[in-house]
Design a protein around this motif. Structure first.
Motif, PDB file in Angstrom:
ATOM      1  N   ASP A  53       0.810  -1.220   0.000  1.00 51.45           N
ATOM      2  CA  ASP A  53       0.000   0.000   0.000  1.00 51.45           C
ATOM      3  C   ASP A  53       0.844   1.271   0.000  1.00 51.45           C
ATOM      4  OD1 ASP A  53      -2.527  -1.296   0.076  1.00 51.45           O
ATOM      5  OD2 ASP A  53      -2.309  -1.642   2.229  1.00 51.45           O
ATOM      6  N   LEU A  54       2.148   1.150   0.219  1.00 50.54           N
ATOM      7  CA  LEU A  54       3.008   2.336   0.329  1.00 50.54           C
ATOM      8  C   LEU A  54       3.017   3.217  -0.926  1.00 50.54           C
ATOM      9  CD1 LEU A  54       6.038   0.971   2.362  1.00 50.54           C
ATOM     10  CD2 LEU A  54       4.620   2.939   2.979  1.00 50.54           C
ATOM     11  N   PRO A  55       3.096   2.661  -2.134  1.00 54.49           N
ATOM     12  CA  PRO A  55       3.100   3.540  -3.313  1.00 54.49           C
ATOM     13  C   PRO A  55       1.868   4.432  -3.394  1.00 54.49           C
ATOM     14  CG  PRO A  55       3.873   1.357  -3.921  1.00 54.49           C
ATOM     15  CD  PRO A  55       3.370   1.255  -2.512  1.00 54.49           C
ATOM     16  N   ALA A  56       0.681   3.881  -3.113  1.00 58.02           N
ATOM     17  CA  ALA A  56      -0.538   4.692  -3.165  1.00 58.02           C
ATOM     18  C   ALA A  56      -0.536   5.751  -2.074  1.00 58.02           C
ATOM     19  CB  ALA A  56      -1.760   3.790  -3.036  1.00 58.02           C
ATOM     20  N   MET A  57      -0.022   5.402  -0.896  1.00 59.00           N
ATOM     21  CA  MET A  57       0.024   6.366   0.191  1.00 59.00           C
ATOM     22  C   MET A  57       1.010   7.487  -0.127  1.00 59.00           C
ATOM     23  SD  MET A  57      -0.161   3.734   3.430  1.00 59.00           S
ATOM     24  CE  MET A  57      -0.471   4.975   4.700  1.00 59.00           C
ATOM     25  N   MET A  58       2.141   7.141  -0.711  1.00 62.15           N
ATOM     26  CA  MET A  58       3.103   8.168  -1.108  1.00 62.15           C
ATOM     27  C   MET A  58       2.504   9.080  -2.171  1.00 62.15           C
ATOM     28  SD  MET A  58       6.035   7.976   0.525  1.00 62.15           S
ATOM     29  CE  MET A  58       7.113   8.865  -0.603  1.00 62.15           C
ATOM     30  N   GLY A  59       1.775   8.505  -3.095  1.00 59.42           N
ATOM     31  CA  GLY A  59       1.144   9.311  -4.140  1.00 59.42           C
ATOM     32  C   GLY A  59       0.126  10.291  -3.581  1.00 59.42           C
ATOM     33  N   ALA A  60      -0.562   9.893  -2.510  1.00 57.69           N
ATOM     34  CA  ALA A  60      -1.581  10.756  -1.909  1.00 57.69           C
ATOM     35  C   ALA A  60      -0.978  11.967  -1.213  1.00 57.69           C
ATOM     36  CB  ALA A  60      -2.430   9.948  -0.931  1.00 57.69           C
ATOM     37  N   LEU A  61       0.334  11.961  -0.968  1.00 56.03           N
ATOM     38  CA  LEU A  61       0.985  13.123  -0.353  1.00 56.03           C
ATOM     39  C   LEU A  61       0.955  14.350  -1.273  1.00 56.03           C
ATOM     40  CD1 LEU A  61       4.126  11.618   1.419  1.00 56.03           C
ATOM     41  CD2 LEU A  61       2.183  12.745   2.514  1.00 56.03           C
ATOM     42  N   SER A  62       0.587  14.172  -2.521  1.00 58.82           N
ATOM     43  CA  SER A  62       0.485  15.312  -3.429  1.00 58.82           C
ATOM     44  C   SER A  62      -0.698  16.209  -3.070  1.00 58.82           C
ATOM     45  CB  SER A  62       0.318  14.821  -4.877  1.00 58.82           C
ATOM     46  OG  SER A  62      -0.888  14.071  -5.013  1.00 58.82           O
ATOM     47  N   ARG A  63      -1.623  15.702  -2.239  1.00 59.29           N
ATOM     48  CA  ARG A  63      -2.784  16.488  -1.845  1.00 59.29           C
ATOM     49  C   ARG A  63      -2.934  16.611  -0.335  1.00 59.29           C
ATOM     50  NH1 ARG A  63      -7.044  12.449  -1.488  1.00 59.29           N
ATOM     51  NH2 ARG A  63      -6.315  10.457  -2.337  1.00 59.29           N
TER      52      ARG A  63
ATOM     53  N   ILE B 158      -0.921  16.399  14.578  1.00 59.78           N
ATOM     54  CA  ILE B 158      -0.398  17.005  13.347  1.00 59.78           C
ATOM     55  C   ILE B 158      -1.344  18.088  12.841  1.00 59.78           C
ATOM     56  CG2 ILE B 158       0.009  16.525  10.893  1.00 59.78           C
ATOM     57  CD1 ILE B 158       1.269  13.868  11.754  1.00 59.78           C
ATOM     58  N   LYS B 159      -2.642  17.845  12.907  1.00 54.40           N
ATOM     59  CA  LYS B 159      -3.623  18.840  12.472  1.00 54.40           C
ATOM     60  C   LYS B 159      -3.584  20.082  13.350  1.00 54.40           C
ATOM     61  CE  LYS B 159      -7.742  17.243  11.319  1.00 54.40           C
ATOM     62  NZ  LYS B 159      -8.982  16.403  11.369  1.00 54.40           N
ATOM     63  N   LEU B 160      -3.267  19.916  14.639  1.00 57.44           N
ATOM     64  CA  LEU B 160      -3.178  21.062  15.540  1.00 57.44           C
ATOM     65  C   LEU B 160      -2.100  22.049  15.093  1.00 57.44           C
ATOM     66  CD1 LEU B 160      -3.610  19.507  19.101  1.00 57.44           C
ATOM     67  CD2 LEU B 160      -5.098  21.190  17.999  1.00 57.44           C
ATOM     68  N   ASP B 161      -1.089  21.547  14.388  1.00 55.15           N
ATOM     69  CA  ASP B 161      -0.022  22.419  13.893  1.00 55.15           C
ATOM     70  C   ASP B 161      -0.323  22.968  12.505  1.00 55.15           C
ATOM     71  OD1 ASP B 161       1.636  22.442  16.086  1.00 55.15           O
ATOM     72  OD2 ASP B 161       2.778  20.687  15.478  1.00 55.15           O
ATOM     73  N   GLY B 162      -1.553  22.764  12.028  1.00 62.68           N
ATOM     74  CA  GLY B 162      -1.970  23.383  10.773  1.00 62.68           C
ATOM     75  C   GLY B 162      -1.743  22.566   9.525  1.00 62.68           C
ATOM     76  N   PHE B 163      -1.349  21.305   9.663  1.00 59.45           N
ATOM     77  CA  PHE B 163      -1.094  20.475   8.500  1.00 59.45           C
ATOM     78  C   PHE B 163      -2.371  19.751   8.063  1.00 59.45           C
ATOM     79  CE2 PHE B 163       3.066  20.742  10.606  1.00 59.45           C
ATOM     80  CZ  PHE B 163       3.827  21.222   9.548  1.00 59.45           C
ATOM     81  N   ARG B 164      -2.437  19.429   6.779  1.00 61.49           N
ATOM     82  CA  ARG B 164      -3.607  18.763   6.236  1.00 61.49           C
ATOM     83  C   ARG B 164      -3.443  17.251   6.337  1.00 61.49           C
ATOM     84  NH1 ARG B 164      -6.128  18.761   0.070  1.00 61.49           N
ATOM     85  NH2 ARG B 164      -8.095  17.761   0.647  1.00 61.49           N
ATOM     86  N   VAL B 165      -4.460  16.578   6.863  1.00 64.11           N
ATOM     87  CA  VAL B 165      -4.442  15.133   7.063  1.00 64.11           C
ATOM     88  C   VAL B 165      -5.594  14.505   6.299  1.00 64.11           C
ATOM     89  CG1 VAL B 165      -4.611  13.262   8.756  1.00 64.11           C
ATOM     90  CG2 VAL B 165      -3.414  15.382   9.354  1.00 64.11           C
ATOM     91  N   ILE B 166      -5.308  13.462   5.537  1.00 60.81           N
ATOM     92  CA  ILE B 166      -6.353  12.718   4.833  1.00 60.81           C
ATOM     93  C   ILE B 166      -6.187  11.232   5.124  1.00 60.81           C
ATOM     94  CG2 ILE B 166      -6.558  14.424   2.973  1.00 60.81           C
ATOM     95  CD1 ILE B 166      -4.967  12.479   1.181  1.00 60.81           C
ATOM     96  N   GLU B 167      -7.221  10.455   4.815  1.00 55.74           N
ATOM     97  CA  GLU B 167      -7.182   9.007   4.967  1.00 55.74           C
ATOM     98  C   GLU B 167      -7.347   8.329   3.616  1.00 55.74           C
ATOM     99  OE1 GLU B 167      -8.953   7.343   8.937  1.00 55.74           O
ATOM    100  OE2 GLU B 167     -10.324   8.900   8.217  1.00 55.74           O
ATOM    101  N   VAL B 168      -6.660   7.213   3.447  1.00 58.83           N
ATOM    102  CA  VAL B 168      -6.821   6.391   2.244  1.00 58.83           C
ATOM    103  C   VAL B 168      -7.000   4.939   2.682  1.00 58.83           C
ATOM    104  CG1 VAL B 168      -5.440   7.944   0.801  1.00 58.83           C
ATOM    105  CG2 VAL B 168      -4.337   6.029   1.963  1.00 58.83           C
ATOM    106  N   PRO B 169      -7.763   4.156   1.949  1.00 59.52           N
ATOM    107  CA  PRO B 169      -7.969   2.752   2.319  1.00 59.52           C
ATOM    108  C   PRO B 169      -6.670   1.953   2.210  1.00 59.52           C
ATOM    109  CG  PRO B 169      -9.630   3.500   0.738  1.00 59.52           C
ATOM    110  CD  PRO B 169      -8.557   4.544   0.762  1.00 59.52           C
ATOM    111  N   VAL B 170      -6.452   1.058   3.170  1.00 59.77           N
ATOM    112  CA  VAL B 170      -5.302   0.151   3.143  1.00 59.77           C
ATOM    113  C   VAL B 170      -5.772  -1.270   3.439  1.00 59.77           C
ATOM    114  CG1 VAL B 170      -3.602   1.899   3.789  1.00 59.77           C
ATOM    115  CG2 VAL B 170      -4.770   0.593   5.575  1.00 59.77           C
ATOM    116  N   SER B 171      -4.931  -2.226   3.101  1.00 58.56           N
ATOM    117  CA  SER B 171      -5.243  -3.635   3.318  1.00 58.56           C
ATOM    118  C   SER B 171      -5.071  -4.005   4.789  1.00 58.56           C
ATOM    119  CB  SER B 171      -4.316  -4.511   2.472  1.00 58.56           C
ATOM    120  OG  SER B 171      -4.320  -4.116   1.117  1.00 58.56           O
TER     121      SER B 171
END
Length: 244
Positions: free
Chosen positions: A104-114, A185-198
């Protein structure tokens, strides 16, 4: 080795049989990405042969860096210790039991673009790797955490995450903090998202978590995080002038 772009930080406690297949799975998943990477595994004073296995593998694998605690400290401490020595621009955290699938790492790394931090969510896949009791306890714990903290994280108990290293630059870690890292992490102003993993079945060994330490032991930590959110300082600079 050059300074790695990606550091995989993994806590370890009594995972001797999981470690060789874990490292093989990581290399198979990450090498096609063409990134310089390292794997940082911290042994939380295991009572099996985990440390011997780690030293043996590290002797022939330049990407693997290992360290061992003098005494058992728990997952938050062992995770934080790994993050502190990680050198990568990006940090990935995952468990050593192979229930988190390195594929699942490649998809998670790709999601860092957003986003700045990408968290795995096992909501749709837990039935393939966990029994009903663990699934039920996790859902109850997630509901309570979100209700009391005002969060919307679907699977706060999943520590499979990838984030930019600046996300943890100002985080004040404490025992139990690994469960609340997305909120911190969100408390410091960073954007956090979730993606499905196995969710894989545990390859070997036994789980360290149940209803008690998923919910009841973390209740005090949850109240502390709720207080931190309510007292967080937030501001924006409208204009500034400097003669320098």
């Amino acid at each position: 080795m050059r300074t790695p772009q990606l550091s995989l930080v993994i806590p370890c406690h009594n995972e001797e049989k999981n470690l060789p297949p874990l490292l093989s799975a990581i290399h198979a998943a990450v090498e096609p990405l063409g990134l310089d990477y390292e794997v940082v595994i911290t042994d939380d004073c295991s009572t099996d042969d985990s440390w011997s296995v780690l030293k043996q593998i590290a002797a022939g694998d330049p990407r693997l860096r290992v360290q061992r605690f003098r005494f058992n400290c728990g997952e938050s401490a062992v995770s934080w210790a790994g993050m502190q020595v990680a050198r990568g621009r990006y940090i990935a955290t995952l468990d050593a039991d192979l229930q988190n699938d390195p594929k699942d790492l490649p998809a998670m790394m790709g999601a860092l673009s957003r986003a700045d931090c990408v968290c795995g969510t096992r909501v749709a896949t837990r039935g393939s790797g966990d029994n009903w009791a663990r699934i039920a306890s996790s859902r109850i714990a997630n509901w309570v955490r979100n209700k009391l903290s005002g969060e919307t994280i679907a699977d706060a108990g999943c520590t499979y995450r990838v984030f930019k290293r600046e996300c943890i630059a100002n985080v004040k870690f404490f025992n139990g903090a690994h469960r609340f890292l997305p909120t911190l992490i969100k408390l410091d102003g960073f954007r956090v998202i979730e993606v499905p993993v196995s969710t894989n079945q545990r390859f070997s060994g036994t789980s360290h978590y149940g209803v008690w330490n998923r919910l009841f032991q973390t209740f005090r930590d949850l109240l502390a995080v709720r207080w931190m959110k309510s007292r967080a300082i937030r501001y924006e600079i409208a204009e500034s002038v400097s003669c320098l």
